[in-house]
Design a protein around this motif. Structure first.
Motif, PDB file in Angstrom:
ATOM      1  N   UNK A  87     -69.629  94.383 -74.005  1.00 44.70           N
ATOM      2  CA  UNK A  87     -70.686  95.616 -74.599  1.00 44.70           C
ATOM      3  C   UNK A  87     -70.846  96.509 -73.878  1.00 44.70           C
ATOM      4  N   UNK A  88     -71.084  96.317 -72.350  1.00 44.40           N
ATOM      5  CA  UNK A  88     -71.242  97.549 -71.570  1.00 44.40           C
ATOM      6  C   UNK A  88     -70.239  98.254 -71.007  1.00 44.40           C
ATOM      7  N   UNK A  89     -68.995  97.539 -70.768  1.00 41.99           N
ATOM      8  CA  UNK A  89     -67.852  97.906 -70.083  1.00 41.99           C
ATOM      9  C   UNK A  89     -66.565  97.814 -70.996  1.00 41.99           C
ATOM     10  N   UNK A  90     -66.671  97.421 -72.203  1.00 40.70           N
ATOM     11  CA  UNK A  90     -65.455  97.400 -73.195  1.00 40.70           C
ATOM     12  C   UNK A  90     -64.369  96.332 -72.759  1.00 40.70           C
ATOM     13  N   UNK A  91     -64.658  95.326 -72.074  1.00 43.03           N
ATOM     14  CA  UNK A  91     -63.585  94.451 -71.478  1.00 43.03           C
ATOM     15  C   UNK A  91     -63.411  93.342 -72.561  1.00 43.03           C
ATOM     16  N   UNK A  92     -62.419  92.523 -72.331  1.00 44.86           N
ATOM     17  CA  UNK A  92     -61.841  91.455 -73.136  1.00 44.86           C
ATOM     18  C   UNK A  92     -61.717  90.439 -72.371  1.00 44.86           C
ATOM     19  N   UNK A  93     -62.568  89.713 -72.236  1.00 48.77           N
ATOM     20  CA  UNK A  93     -62.891  88.448 -71.104  1.00 48.77           C
ATOM     21  C   UNK A  93     -62.136  87.132 -71.964  1.00 48.77           C
ATOM     22  N   UNK A  94     -61.609  86.232 -71.394  1.00 46.98           N
ATOM     23  CA  UNK A  94     -61.261  85.005 -71.549  1.00 46.98           C
ATOM     24  C   UNK A  94     -62.285  83.862 -70.892  1.00 46.98           C
ATOM     25  N   UNK A  95     -62.864  82.817 -71.759  1.00 56.05           N
ATOM     26  CA  UNK A  95     -63.801  81.989 -71.342  1.00 56.05           C
ATOM     27  C   UNK A  95     -63.014  80.814 -70.798  1.00 56.05           C
ATOM     28  N   UNK A 108     -53.716  77.277 -65.714  1.00 53.24           N
ATOM     29  CA  UNK A 108     -52.998  77.633 -66.873  1.00 53.24           C
ATOM     30  C   UNK A 108     -53.930  78.734 -67.574  1.00 53.24           C
ATOM     31  N   UNK A 109     -55.280  78.764 -67.470  1.00 52.80           N
ATOM     32  CA  UNK A 109     -56.031  79.916 -68.377  1.00 52.80           C
ATOM     33  C   UNK A 109     -55.597  81.140 -67.712  1.00 52.80           C
ATOM     34  N   UNK A 110     -55.292  81.478 -66.557  1.00 54.63           N
ATOM     35  CA  UNK A 110     -54.946  82.788 -65.885  1.00 54.63           C
ATOM     36  C   UNK A 110     -53.654  83.134 -66.502  1.00 54.63           C
ATOM     37  N   UNK A 111     -52.921  82.257 -66.673  1.00 52.58           N
ATOM     38  CA  UNK A 111     -51.502  82.714 -67.062  1.00 52.58           C
ATOM     39  C   UNK A 111     -51.537  82.956 -68.736  1.00 52.58           C
ATOM     40  N   UNK A 132     -53.379  89.633 -72.590  1.00 52.53           N
ATOM     41  CA  UNK A 132     -53.660  90.738 -72.304  1.00 52.53           C
ATOM     42  C   UNK A 132     -55.415  90.628 -72.021  1.00 52.53           C
ATOM     43  N   UNK A 133     -55.905  89.540 -71.801  1.00 49.72           N
ATOM     44  CA  UNK A 133     -57.324  89.635 -71.292  1.00 49.72           C
ATOM     45  C   UNK A 133     -57.596  90.009 -69.917  1.00 49.72           C
TER      46      UNK A 133
END
Length: 448
Positions: free
Chosen positions: A127-135, A175-178, A184-185
């Motif tokens: 919301x604040x930085x327009x990012x695309x995170x992976x949990x 594996x999550x980082x890969x 493209x997260x």
């Protein structure tokens, strides 16, 4: 509100010295004694209190204060400056990796709110930085934690990476980082396992994850309600993992504030965020200066503006301003505004952000009851569309019908109609004043 007890004590103490034309060393001595007691009662670490009081005393009896034309105000500035420095001085922002994704490792004990905070942080970044995170679900010891993170991901419409409870947490993280690179997260937020207390097995696992994924940030999530225990936990995690920052949860609760005022001094690691409620949008970047202002009753206008800008449509705000100026503001507009203000958070917290609100007649000891807003909403919703547009037509029989329909009284309906009429007049004056002061394009509060 967070720090309520501490704020009351400190504000009462410094009030005695504010208007003094001359401040003696004895005045400073008495004030610092009261400040010391207030801080200790708030569960601030006693070593931290001792150092803070020594700095305040040294500056308060210095030449800049004693020879000032307003020494009382200067003393308050000294107290505010030192409280700000104690909490870190300035906002500490999230580190960003040279090459995405930026990896954030969330650590902490069970019950501190780590998994929920992981979701809140992801929501904040989007919301604040327009990012695309992976949990990333790395707590394989509690199936409920994985399920909770997946539920949060669904609520936020964000991806969650999980390999179940049989997988090794280090493998999951790698594996999550890969996967993040592939999809493209730009952020990876790893929810690690917690324990009921700090133990060797927990730390070994966290160190393995840290060594393997080399996170850009390691955030320790601590429950501010636990007071000095939170500081002790922070010390332990920092010694083992060299954390990069702290996230305080439940800072909106009935907390004495000692953890927030002690953690930075004890660990030398900044408070990055503060959880201010249970909702997923109630995580705020921690600003030491703003928090010091709120503790001392000086308000926090910048945070209030940010909340308004987040929750209010600027086009609607401009349309509303025009309605106020032309006296065409209706109960429908009022209802819409109430909804937007309520989205900004508890009324008590909003009032604490307004400078001088604690000194305003009738507000100092007022308990702002959310149920009063609910009653007002019920009355307005019991009106017909025509009545909401033109309250002047609401005669005696209409008032009885509205009172019955809203489950209130005729007196409550009369009170609202009178307040609404007075508010329209006041808002017209305020908007005319604002027009004279502000240029075009400046953001205005929806309720001003």
């Amino acid at each position: 509100m967070a720090f309520e007890g501490l704020a009351d004590r400190l504000q009462g103490t410094i009030k005695k010295i504010t208007g003094k034309g001359k401040v003696s060393e004895q005045d400073v001595k008495e004030m610092t004694r009261e400040v010391r007691l207030a801080l200790l009662e708030a569960d601030v670490n006693f070593k931290v209190v001792k150092q803070l009081i020594a700095r305040i005393k040294e500056r308060a009896v210095g030449q800049e204060v004693m020879e000032s034309l307003t020494p009382g105000q200067q003393v308050i500035k000294v107290v505010k400056d030192e409280l700000t420095n104690l909490m870190g001085g300035e906002q500490s922002k999230i580190a960003v990796a040279d090459r995405p994704p930026t990896v954030i490792m969330m650590v902490g004990l069970q019950g501190a709110g780590k998994t929920t905070t992981t979701g809140k942080l992801a929501n904040h970044l989007r919301k604040k930085h327009n990012r695309n995170p992976l949990l990333v679900a790395c707590d394989v010891y509690r199936p409920a934690a994985i399920k909770q993170l997946e539920t949060l991901g669904t609520q936020l419409d964000m991806p969650v990476f999980s390999l179940g409870i049989e997988a090794n947490p280090v493998d999951i993280a790698n594996q999550a980082i890969a996967k993040a690179k592939e999809d493209h997260n730009d952020y990876v937020i790893i929810d690690t396992a917690g324990r009921l207390h700090v133990d060797e097995n927990l730390m070994e696992e966290l160190q393995q994850i840290k060594t393997d994924v080399k996170p850009d940030e390691i955030f320790l999530v601590v429950d501010s309600m636990t007071g000095q225990d939170a500081v002790n936990v922070a010390e332990s995690f920092n010694e083992q993992l060299d954390i990069t920052g702290v996230v305080l949860t439940k800072l909106d609760g009935d907390t004495r504030g000692g953890a927030a005022l002690s953690i930075k001094a004890v660990t030398d690691k900044p408070i990055k965020f503060a959880g201010m409620g249970e909702k997923l949008d109630q995580l705020e970047a921690f600003h030491p200066e703003r928090m010091a202002s709120r503790i001392l009753g000086m308000g926090d206008v910048l945070s209030l503006i940010e909340k308004a800008q987040t929750n209010v449509d600027e086009k609607q705000a401009k349309e509303l301003e025009e309605k106020m100026r032309t006296m065409s503001f209706t109960f429908d507009d009022f209802l819409e505004q109430m909804g937007q203000v309520r989205q900004m958070g508890p009324l008590d917290d909003l009032m604490a952000m307004i400078p001088g609100a604690n000194k305003m007649k009738g507000l100092k000891n007022a308990q702002l009851d959310e149920s009063q807003l609910t009653e007002v909403e019920a009355i307005i919703q019991s009106m017909t569309k025509k009545e909401r547009q033109d309250p002047a037509i609401i005669n005696g029989s209409r008032r009885k019908r509205i009172a019955k329909g809203s489950g209130t009284s005729v007196a409550a309906v009369n009170r609202l109609l009178k307040q609404f009429s007075e508010m329209k007049k006041m808002m017209k004056q305020m908007t005319n004043m604002q027009k004279g002061k502000k240029g075009k394009g400046g953001f205005k509060f929806p309720f001003m």
